[in-house]
Design a protein around this motif. Structure first.
Motif, mmCIF file in Angstrom:
data_model
loop_
_atom_site.group_PDB
_atom_site.id
_atom_site.type_symbol
_atom_site.label_atom_id
_atom_site.label_comp_id
_atom_site.label_asym_id
_atom_site.label_seq_id
_atom_site.Cartn_x
_atom_site.Cartn_y
_atom_site.Cartn_z
ATOM 1 N N TYR A 231 8.362 2.666 4.285
ATOM 2 C CA TYR A 231 8.020 2.177 2.954
ATOM 3 C C TYR A 231 8.512 0.751 2.723
ATOM 4 C CZ TYR A 231 6.576 6.821 1.351
ATOM 5 O OH TYR A 231 5.927 8.009 1.168
ATOM 6 N N ASP B 60 0.841 -1.209 0.000
ATOM 7 C CA ASP B 60 0.000 0.000 0.000
ATOM 8 C C ASP B 60 0.873 1.256 0.000
ATOM 9 O OD1 ASP B 60 0.935 -0.574 2.522
ATOM 10 O OD2 ASP B 60 -0.790 0.312 3.545
ATOM 11 N N PHE B 61 1.783 1.316 -0.947
ATOM 12 C CA PHE B 61 2.721 2.441 -1.061
ATOM 13 C C PHE B 61 1.945 3.719 -1.364
ATOM 14 C CE2 PHE B 61 5.684 5.271 -3.056
ATOM 15 C CZ PHE B 61 6.915 4.998 -2.461
ATOM 16 N N ARG B 62 2.170 4.736 -0.515
ATOM 17 C CA ARG B 62 1.476 6.006 -0.702
ATOM 18 C C ARG B 62 2.468 7.156 -0.585
ATOM 19 N NH1 ARG B 62 -4.002 5.222 3.043
ATOM 20 N NH2 ARG B 62 -4.801 3.368 1.933
ATOM 21 N N THR B 63 2.401 8.051 -1.510
ATOM 22 C CA THR B 63 3.273 9.224 -1.464
ATOM 23 C C THR B 63 2.746 10.216 -0.438
ATOM 24 O OG1 THR B 63 2.042 10.283 -3.265
ATOM 25 C CG2 THR B 63 3.955 8.934 -3.863
ATOM 26 N N ARG B 64 3.649 11.061 0.045
ATOM 27 C CA ARG B 64 3.279 12.055 1.048
ATOM 28 C C ARG B 64 3.386 13.455 0.462
ATOM 29 N NH1 ARG B 64 6.337 8.143 3.901
ATOM 30 N NH2 ARG B 64 5.213 7.225 5.675
ATOM 31 N N ASP C 121 1.206 7.586 -9.767
ATOM 32 C CA ASP C 121 -0.244 7.432 -9.971
ATOM 33 C C ASP C 121 -0.542 6.894 -11.364
ATOM 34 O OD1 ASP C 121 -0.708 8.359 -7.425
ATOM 35 O OD2 ASP C 121 -1.074 10.433 -8.051
ATOM 36 N N VAL D 146 5.286 11.801 -7.933
ATOM 37 C CA VAL D 146 3.953 11.531 -7.400
ATOM 38 C C VAL D 146 2.973 11.288 -8.548
ATOM 39 C CG1 VAL D 146 2.046 12.482 -6.061
ATOM 40 C CG2 VAL D 146 4.411 12.859 -5.322
ATOM 41 N N ARG E 50 8.628 4.033 -7.812
ATOM 42 C CA ARG E 50 8.524 4.155 -6.361
ATOM 43 C C ARG E 50 9.904 4.325 -5.724
ATOM 44 N NH1 ARG E 50 3.858 -0.514 -5.528
ATOM 45 N NH2 ARG E 50 2.056 0.914 -5.727
#
Length: 445
Positions: free
Chosen positions: A439, A229-233, A363, A359, A411
């Motif tokens: 991460y 569940d890699f999510r950018t900040r 996506d 980012v 990523r």
């Protein structure tokens, strides 16, 4: 399927890993702090550089010296008498002890050396800060590279196995007359190519593991992969001008060169001090016993205190030449500072833009992977309906594997661009590594 691929990777490299074990990002950082030879050299370099402050200060502090001398003497003494000359040969032991104190009162050279020593110590500290940031970047880069090569190997193995299975299907269909020889040969060609890619990927894993081991001081058999569940900040601060201000105030490379400029300025003062007078306070305590033949069997104690003034008059033009040289080196140091400042700001802008674009790119790559997976499923259904052929499925699978590889690379690039941005700003530290470690997480942890 993923578990089988992971087991295959571990089994393939367990023999090369020796007594190594699994290691996470934070554990790797602790090991690197203790074992990375480049960082260890930086520690010793900093320790040596910090002594410049003490070396410069030594000239401002009192200088105390003690000397002792003893000697056995034999003299020839000739005296004239009415009977002629009379020669004797007295033998005696002479002793002398001197305790001397010297305290600088006015010395521009010593003062400049002290200030230069302070600047050099600060320079060493700034260089060490940069080396510590560099350790984080090298470690995460090597860790990410090792993990990415493993993912590439897993994808290559999965791709090869898919071609192998497709090859078997085509051969069975060819035997039944439901496929062509061209389909069989096409699949065979792609399978052979994928087998070569697996071998290349294995070599890349070995190389990446060795690079990481050189930093950690030991091999590992398992690394934490990227979380699913890699999510950018959100980037903070979000404005580049704020990042620019932070970098100008905190970047250790810029800071070190500023101290270098100060050290070069003090070199000018040292050179020009060659024309300045020097004033020292001197004090001495001496005791002699039979120091000379005239003081035979006499003990003397002398106490003295006074001022000593030295005024340089001419040194063959050395002072003027040294001053001109120091001025030129000072200008060079200022130019090097300006050059490094520009380089840092260019790197800062590059990593800032890359972080923002990463980012959006991630996506897009997530959507591309999902679309490629749907295409593979749709192509399989179309083959069953007779609308598509096996070659279409191979192309769809190739597209899916490429999308997964690009997503993983995107990523990793995001993680590295974030760290490099913090490094260029001069604020990269343990908190950032803790954040990045989130991460990477093993299923067993």
């Amino acid at each position: 399927m993923k578990r089988l691929l992971a087991c295959a990777i571990v089994a393939a490299f367990a023999a090369q890993a020796g007594t190594a074990g699994a290691i996470g990002m934070l554990e790797a950082y602790e090991a690197a702090l203790k074992n990375d030879p480049t960082y260890q050299a930086a520690i010793h370099e900093n320790n040596a550089g910090q002594e410049n402050r003490n070396l410069g200060r030594a000239g401002l502090l009192p200088n105390l010296a003690f000397s002792y001398n003893t000697s056995r003497n034999r003299s020839d003494v000739t005296t004239s008498t009415i009977r002629g000359e009379d020669t004797t040969h007295p033998e005696y032991t002479s002793k002398s002890a001197v305790l001397q104190l010297r305290q600088t009162l006015f010395n521009l050279d010593v003062l400049a050396r002290y200030r230069q020593g302070v600047a050099q110590s600060q320079y060493a500290g700034a260089v060490f800060s940069n080396k510590k940031q560099d350790l984080v970047l090298r470690l995460v880069g090597a860790y990410a590279d090792a993990q990415f090569t493993e993912e590439q190997l897993a994808l290559s193995i999965a791709q090869r196995d898919a071609y192998r299975e497709q090859q078997r299907v085509n051969e069975r269909m060819f035997e039944k007359g439901e496929s062509t020889k061209t389909d069989v040969l096409e699949t065979q060609s792609k399978f052979d190519t994928s087998q070569a890619q697996v071998i290349e990927a294995q070599d890349n894993v070995t190389t990446a593991r060795n690079n990481l081991a050189a930093i950690l001081g030991s091999d590992v058999t398992e690394l934490d992969p990227l979380v699913t569940d890699f999510r950018t900040r959100a980037l903070f601060p979000s404005n580049f001008d704020e990042w620019r201000t932070i970098a100008l105030n905190n970047n250790p490379e810029i800071e070190s060169l500023r101290y270098g400029v100060e050290a070069a300025a003090q070199e000018i003062n040292k050179a020009r001090a060659g024309h300045a007078p020097r004033v020292d306070l001197t004090a001495s305590l001496s005791r002699t016993d039979s120091d000379t033949l005239n003081t035979l069997n006499q003990e003397q104690t002398n106490r003295a205190i006074g001022l000593q003034v030295n005024v340089p008059l001419y040194s063959g033009g050395y002072v003027n030449a040294a001053s001109r040289q120091a001025v030129a080196n000072h200008q060079r140091a200022k130019s090097e500072l300006a050059t490094k400042t520009n380089q840092v700001l260019v790197e800062l802008r590059k990593q800032y833009s890359m972080n923002l674009s990463s980012v959006t790119r991630i996506d897009a790559l997530v959507k591309a992977e999902k679309s490629a997976a749907l295409l593979v499923d749709a192509t399989r259904q179309s083959i069953k309906g007779g609308v598509r052929i096996n070659l279409d499925l191979l192309n769809a699978q190739q597209q899916l594997f490429g999308a997964r590889r690009d997503l993983a690379q995107g990523r990793y690039n995001y993680v590295l661009s974030y760290l490099r941005l913090r490094g260029a700003a001069g604020t990269l530290g343990g908190d950032d590594l803790q954040e990045i470690a989130g991460y990477f997480k093993s299923a067993a942890r």
